[in-house]
Design a protein around this motif. Sequence first.
Motif: not given
Length: 332
Positions: A132-136
Amino acid sequence: MQLLSMVVFLTLSIMSSIVMMFVSSLFWVWVMTDMSTIFMIPFLSGETRRKKSWFTGVATYFIVQFFGSAMILISMIIQWGSPTSPYCSALMCFGFSLKLGLVPLHFWVARSFIHFHYGGIFVVGAGQKVFIISAVPLFSDVPICANVFYWSAMVSMLYGPVAMFHAITVKSFLAYSSVNHTGFLVICSYFGLHLVFIYAFIYCVSMFFLNFFFWSGGCKLMKDLGTELPLHYKTGFFSIGLSFCGFPPFLDFCTKFLVIQLAIECQVPGVVVIILASSLINLVVWIWVISLAASCEMRESFTPTGSVGQNVLNISCVIWNLFMGMGFSMLY
């Protein structure tokens, strides 16, 4: 059969998360995020032991993740209709912060984790958040949203260890530990995704060992760690504790030292202060946890008393936290 079902749905969730990292459209990021969440529900509810309280944790997790996804979808609709609207970034920032459980939107983390099995805690608290963090997306179009997002991460780094110190149950302790490390992963994303993946890999492996040790002993209360934690895993547990304490040359110290160096080079003194303050609180917390886990059998805990597999796992944990830390420091 139930265990096979858990493995299948966990695999589908991981596949959806991996696809999320390779799509260029934010719409497909949203789709894969929702698919990953949906596949997580059967895995989280597939407790091998019958347990009436599983629904509370799964329902809380699903409702919060659904609400966060709804905010992201609404922000995309606003963006399509009015590309210059500042509300798009604001809603997207709110949605991702809620899904990650950053302060002050962390209310669901402990309430869910306390009802999850340890496998669910590891996947939701460590593995899934990395994707999720890498997709923010970057909130460069509205700087105030970027500031709110990163300040929320820094507050999470301070709040997490403070709440860990007041945790009564082991699962709530792991929940607040997840809040702390999620904040640090978000700060890492400020300096580049490569740093997120480096620390995420290190954090996930350490949390795998930690969750496995807690699961093998059926640990429930923090005060009972001395008796519940298996004796043959205590050496490995102490190495994890010393690493999270921030002692050199253990692995967690080396990675945080790298981030501090980058923060100094980028002239971001606030991040340096927050990392140092969070590390100091973590030092106090993990010394307290190690003292709880220590018992009168300390001398026996340094001798191999388990089976071959248990001793190999314990030694692997020590090697991972100590010698991999030394190798990482030489590499960087």
